[in-house]
Design a protein around this motif. Structure first.
Motif, PDB file in Angstrom:
ATOM      1  N   VAL A 101      -4.155  21.078 -20.574  1.00 51.44           N
ATOM      2  CA  VAL A 101      -5.545  20.636 -20.418  1.00 51.44           C
ATOM      3  C   VAL A 101      -6.365  21.821 -19.913  1.00 51.44           C
ATOM      4  CG1 VAL A 101      -7.109  18.976 -19.330  1.00 51.44           C
ATOM      5  CG2 VAL A 101      -4.746  18.301 -19.845  1.00 51.44           C
ATOM      6  N   ILE A 102      -7.375  22.183 -20.671  1.00 53.42           N
ATOM      7  CA  ILE A 102      -8.231  23.324 -20.318  1.00 53.42           C
ATOM      8  C   ILE A 102      -9.618  22.814 -19.940  1.00 53.42           C
ATOM      9  CG2 ILE A 102      -9.369  25.405 -21.206  1.00 53.42           C
ATOM     10  CD1 ILE A 102      -6.994  25.739 -23.128  1.00 53.42           C
ATOM     11  N   ALA A 103     -10.124  23.230 -18.772  1.00 53.70           N
ATOM     12  CA  ALA A 103     -11.504  22.915 -18.386  1.00 53.70           C
ATOM     13  C   ALA A 103     -12.377  24.081 -18.830  1.00 53.70           C
ATOM     14  CB  ALA A 103     -11.607  22.716 -16.879  1.00 53.70           C
ATOM     15  N   ALA A 104     -13.327  23.803 -19.698  1.00 50.35           N
ATOM     16  CA  ALA A 104     -14.294  24.829 -20.138  1.00 50.35           C
ATOM     17  C   ALA A 104     -15.559  24.577 -19.317  1.00 50.35           C
ATOM     18  CB  ALA A 104     -14.564  24.705 -21.630  1.00 50.35           C
ATOM     19  N   ILE A 105     -15.661  25.300 -18.184  1.00 55.96           N
ATOM     20  CA  ILE A 105     -16.727  25.061 -17.205  1.00 55.96           C
ATOM     21  C   ILE A 105     -17.995  25.788 -17.657  1.00 55.96           C
ATOM     22  CG2 ILE A 105     -17.371  25.241 -14.764  1.00 55.96           C
ATOM     23  CD1 ILE A 105     -14.345  25.273 -14.114  1.00 55.96           C
ATOM     24  N   ASP A 121      -5.031  22.233 -16.202  1.00 58.45           N
ATOM     25  CA  ASP A 121      -4.046  23.323 -16.078  1.00 58.45           C
ATOM     26  C   ASP A 121      -4.726  24.681 -15.961  1.00 58.45           C
ATOM     27  OD1 ASP A 121      -1.555  21.814 -16.441  1.00 58.45           O
ATOM     28  OD2 ASP A 121      -2.439  21.319 -18.376  1.00 58.45           O
ATOM     29  N   ILE A 122      -5.778  24.842 -16.765  1.00 55.87           N
ATOM     30  CA  ILE A 122      -6.435  26.145 -16.846  1.00 55.87           C
ATOM     31  C   ILE A 122      -7.948  25.947 -16.796  1.00 55.87           C
ATOM     32  CG2 ILE A 122      -6.882  28.059 -18.470  1.00 55.87           C
ATOM     33  CD1 ILE A 122      -3.846  27.336 -19.381  1.00 55.87           C
ATOM     34  N   ARG A 123      -8.626  26.808 -16.034  1.00 60.45           N
ATOM     35  CA  ARG A 123     -10.066  26.720 -15.895  1.00 60.45           C
ATOM     36  C   ARG A 123     -10.716  27.993 -16.450  1.00 60.45           C
ATOM     37  NH1 ARG A 123      -7.387  24.025 -12.640  1.00 60.45           N
ATOM     38  NH2 ARG A 123      -6.426  25.954 -11.895  1.00 60.45           N
ATOM     39  N   LEU A 124     -11.510  27.837 -17.496  1.00 58.35           N
ATOM     40  CA  LEU A 124     -12.315  28.939 -18.041  1.00 58.35           C
ATOM     41  C   LEU A 124     -13.751  28.668 -17.614  1.00 58.35           C
ATOM     42  CD1 LEU A 124     -11.020  29.045 -21.746  1.00 58.35           C
ATOM     43  CD2 LEU A 124      -9.976  30.071 -19.708  1.00 58.35           C
ATOM     44  N   ALA A 171     -19.286  32.335 -10.941  1.00 57.83           N
ATOM     45  CA  ALA A 171     -18.035  32.448 -11.718  1.00 57.83           C
ATOM     46  C   ALA A 171     -17.228  33.680 -11.317  1.00 57.83           C
ATOM     47  CB  ALA A 171     -18.372  32.484 -13.205  1.00 57.83           C
ATOM     48  N   ALA A 172     -17.909  34.793 -11.075  1.00 59.77           N
ATOM     49  CA  ALA A 172     -17.181  36.034 -10.734  1.00 59.77           C
ATOM     50  C   ALA A 172     -16.428  35.860  -9.418  1.00 59.77           C
ATOM     51  CB  ALA A 172     -18.152  37.193 -10.642  1.00 59.77           C
ATOM     52  N   LEU A 179      -9.834  30.680  -8.452  1.00 58.89           N
ATOM     53  CA  LEU A 179     -10.267  29.289  -8.700  1.00 58.89           C
ATOM     54  C   LEU A 179     -10.400  29.045 -10.202  1.00 58.89           C
ATOM     55  CD1 LEU A 179     -11.304  26.549  -7.747  1.00 58.89           C
ATOM     56  CD2 LEU A 179     -13.496  27.620  -7.209  1.00 58.89           C
ATOM     57  N   VAL A 180     -10.730  30.103 -10.935  1.00 61.18           N
ATOM     58  CA  VAL A 180     -10.745  30.011 -12.404  1.00 61.18           C
ATOM     59  C   VAL A 180      -9.886  31.145 -12.944  1.00 61.18           C
ATOM     60  CG1 VAL A 180     -13.043  28.940 -12.461  1.00 61.18           C
ATOM     61  CG2 VAL A 180     -12.830  31.423 -12.760  1.00 61.18           C
TER      62      VAL A 180
END
Ligand SMILES: C/C=C/C(=O)SCCNC(=O)CCNC(=O)[C@H](O)C(C)(C)COP(=O)(O)OP(=O)(O)OC[C@H]1O[C@@H](n2cnc3c(N)ncnc32)[C@H](O)[C@@H]1OP(=O)(O)O
Length: 261
Positions: A101-105, A121-124, A171-172, A179-180
């Motif tokens: 499961v990928i979160a596309a933030i 699972d993964i945060r972009l 984000a940076a 966190l991402v």
């Protein structure tokens, strides 16, 4: 599935679900959480699906939190407990999905919105995204697992910094904290999420589910016990037809055609 607040799009083995409550910056109301539970059931049971991406409609917000109007309407402490437990149970099922499961933030990921991303699972993150747990500034406590998952992911001190200040970060800074996993220009976010998801969806499904399960279980185990669990999953995977197919495809110098058993 009866979806009013979520948009379901399947491309090949990848499903993209978009949170779509533009008037409330995609805030999570009860109806949306119930729809998310339906999505999780479908992704879990549908063998044509190998990966799930979650994102927000519009450019401003991924998910701007739990719905504050619903929080305000809570009448008793036990009603608040029930609401928190319901949200936690849905996110625990999301986290336990045997598929990536990928979160596309794509924008604001605040409160319950960041807590939902933490269960992925993964945060972009888009470079314009901002995220945080501002609950304490509203007189609330994070209630969808944020106090638990954030400290496990970025460490106790950094989690306390974010929760006690309620301050959203860019984000940076989120990338620096771990966190991402990746930060991308907003215009490239979904394409990258789809590329990653497609690659994962082409892996052997049972092997991916076992690897994900070993990572999760191992976090709470002694190293040798975790390695023993891993070794037993290696044993289990050799009993699948996909194990034979993967090795055969290697020597025949062709992509493997995994079947999921
Ligand atoms: C267990 C979990 C608990 C929680 O998650 S508690 C909630 C945590 N989340 C927050 O505290 C974030 C709340 N939202 C904001 O702080 C701001 O929004 C933003 C910084 C995200 C954006 O600010 P701006 O650009 O000024 O937009 P705007 O006018 O505040 O919002 C546009 C419309 O969206 C509604 N909205 C925003 N967030 C929520 C929310 N979480 N629940 C319900 N509605 C929300 C607003 O009210 C407004 O609506 P209208 O246009 O009718 O005034």
């Amino acid at each position: 599935m009866d979806l009013k607040n979520l948009i379901w799009e399947q491309e090949g083995r990848v499903v993209l679900v978009t949170f779509n409550r533009p008037k409330a910056l995609n805030a999570l109301n009860e109806e949306t959480m119930n729809e998310l539970a339906q999505v999780i059931d479908r992704v879990e049971s549908d063998d044509t699906i190998g990966a799930l991406i979650l994102t927000g409609a519009g450019e401003k917000a991924f998910i701007a939190g739990a719905d504050i109007g619903e929080l305000q309407a809570l009448k008793t402490p036990m009603a608040a407990v029930a609401k928190a437990r319901r949200g936690q149970q849905v996110l625990a099922r999301l986290e336990a999905l045997g598929k990536p499961v990928i979160a596309a933030i794509n924008g604001f990921a605040l409160g319950g919105g960041l807590e939902l991303a933490l269960a992925c699972d993964i945060r972009l993150a888009a470079d314009s995204a901002r995220m945080g747990l501002p609950e304490l500034t509203l007189g609330v406590v994070p209630g969808y697992g944020g106090t638990q998952r954030l400290a496990r992911l970025i460490g106790e001190g950094q989690a306390k910094l974010l929760i006690f200040s309620g301050r959203p970060i860019g984000a940076a800074e989120a990338r620096e904290l771990g966190l991402v996993e990746k930060v991308l220009p907003a215009g490239e976010l979904l394409a990258e999420a789809k590329k990653l998801a497609a690659g994962m969806a082409n892996c052997a499904p049972v092997a991916l589910a076992l690897a994900k399960g070993a990572i999760h279980a191992g976090l709470d185990m002694e190293l040798d016990a975790g390695c023993s669990l891993e070794a037993h999953y290696v044993g289990m995977i050799t009993t699948t037809e996909d194990f034979q197919e993967g090795m055969k495809a290697f020597f025949e110098k062709r992509p493997a055609q995994f079947k999921g058993y």
